[in-house]
Design a protein around this motif. Structure first.
Motif: not given
Length: 398
Positions: A135-139, A143-150, A212-219
């Motif tokens: 849930n924390e990862v989803s939030d 919240k940060n509008k990460i473009d990661c195919e979520f 898309f896991p790597a996009k979270i890391v790059w953010f």
């Protein structure tokens, strides 16, 4: 020697190419031509653990250090340096090579885990902890509008054996008694409506997401860099040792180190370059015991393999994640309905179960064959019956 006790070595210099890493914006990022002589904290590894640590130290107002600075000749004496060393490209390890699932354990193996951990309460606590983390990862993504195919479309776990399905339903009943819900049971008839003719006798969908896991890391890394992180990719660490008294005396003469106290660690890279630190965070996953030798029998690699046909052969599969054979196979369709299939698993086709195997520069022929056979199933729209579906296939390990 037992495979658990083997040195996993350093990550391969020429790994199989993960489709997740094709657009890596931090592929060869280095903050400076040389490493700083000293850093208050050195993080080794740039996957989820390493990048999250960097983000919390540099960005999160609840946990960030004071006076963080980028390394330069003019770094102020009271500045804090946080440095991250990555053996390959940013997020080049398991986080950039996985199946794209965000799934807590939920009902699966609840009864067995209750025996292993001593009580149902303990098994339930672990599952609640995992759900809170998901849930924390989803939030954070939202919240940060990460473009990661979520997307949060759940994970459908399928059963071809009546006995296994009945056992799953017993686990489901037990876990629900602890308030862990959100599941949906599917009969064989329900599954036929989704997949057509299928050998599955039932299924259970649980809360879960596709990403898309790597996009979270790059953010995370980009934000940390903006706030002072010193990132060095393609900088493998060979060993970490306690600095000698003479080394500490010499280091303290360096301007940023004046007044430093406490233990000091010497981190040596494969090129022979050294950086000293008060604290070291090991975030190297399967490779941890290369440096931390005492953990050889406790932390060891288990290699996974992924098959990914091109998008033109993967259309309109399913929006949810899929788990087969008790989670030993897993699949998502990226960017549903038009993205490429990402299908992994099948370790049981390997004589070693891929245990103790860290080399991600090659794929297993046995797993290649097994994964190709599996995509002939109804769940995949019988993709494997069309030879063209494998023309532009991508395969990688990690």
């Amino acid at each position: 020697m037992h495979p658990f006790d083997l040195d996993p070595g350093l990550p391969s210099k020429n790994p199989t190419r993960s489709a997740w890493l094709d657009e890596n914006p931090l592929k060869n990022y280095v903050h400076s031509k040389t490493l700083p002589k000293f850093s208050d904290i050195v993080i080794i590894g740039s996957g989820f653990s390493g990048s999250s640590t960097a983000y919390h130290l540099c960005c999160d107002p609840r946990t960030k250090l004071d006076n963080i600075a980028h390394f330069s000749e003019n770094t102020k004496q009271n500045s804090k340096l946080v440095t991250l060393l990555e053996a390959r490209e940013a997020c080049g390890g398991a986080t950039g090579r996985n199946g794209g699932h965000l799934i807590p354990s939920n009902y699966r193996d609840f009864i067995d885990d209750s025996r292993v951990f001593g009580s149902e309460e303990q098994a339930a606590a672990i599952r609640l902890f995992e759900q809170i983390g998901a849930n924390e990862v989803s939030d954070f993504i939202n919240k940060n509008k990460i473009d990661c195919e979520f997307r949060s479309e759940g994970n459908l776990q399928l059963y071809t054996n009546k006995e296994d399905f009945e056992d799953a339903l017993k686990n489901l009943e037990a876990v629900r008694s602890w308030g862990i819900g959100g599941q949906q049971v599917y009969t064989a008839q329900d599954l036929q409506k989704i997949f057509g003719k299928t050998n599955n006798v039932g299924g259970i969908k649980i809360p879960g997401s596709q990403v898309f896991p790597a996009k979270i890391v790059w953010f995370l890394l980009n934000k940390a860099i903006e706030s002072g992180l010193n990132l060095y990719t393609n900088t493998p660490v060979e060993n970490v040792k306690m600095a000698t008294t003479d080394e500490i005396m010499q280091i303290k003469q360096h301007k940023p180190l004046s007044g430093a106290s406490g233990p000091v660690w010497r981190i040596t890279t494969s090129s022979g370059e050294k950086i000293y630190a008060s604290k070291v965070v090991h975030a190297t996953n399967a490779y941890a015991s290369h440096i931390l030798e005492d953990y050889r029998s406790h932390i060891f690699p288990v290699r996974a393999q992924v098959l990914s046909p091109a998008a033109e052969y993967s259309r309109n599969l399913w929006p949810f994640g899929l788990s087969l054979r008790h989670g030993l196979e897993y699949a998502i369709q990226r960017d549903y309905p038009n993205g490429r299939l990402v299908f992994g698993g099948r370790r049981t086709s390997s004589p070693t179960l891929e245990v103790g195997t860290a080399d991600d520069s090659v794929v297993s022929p046995e797993l290649c064959k097994a994964l190709r056979e599996d995509i002939k199933k109804a769940e995949f729209g019988h993709m494997g019956n069309n030879p063209e579906s494998l023309y532009n296939v991508r395969e990688w390990t990690g």
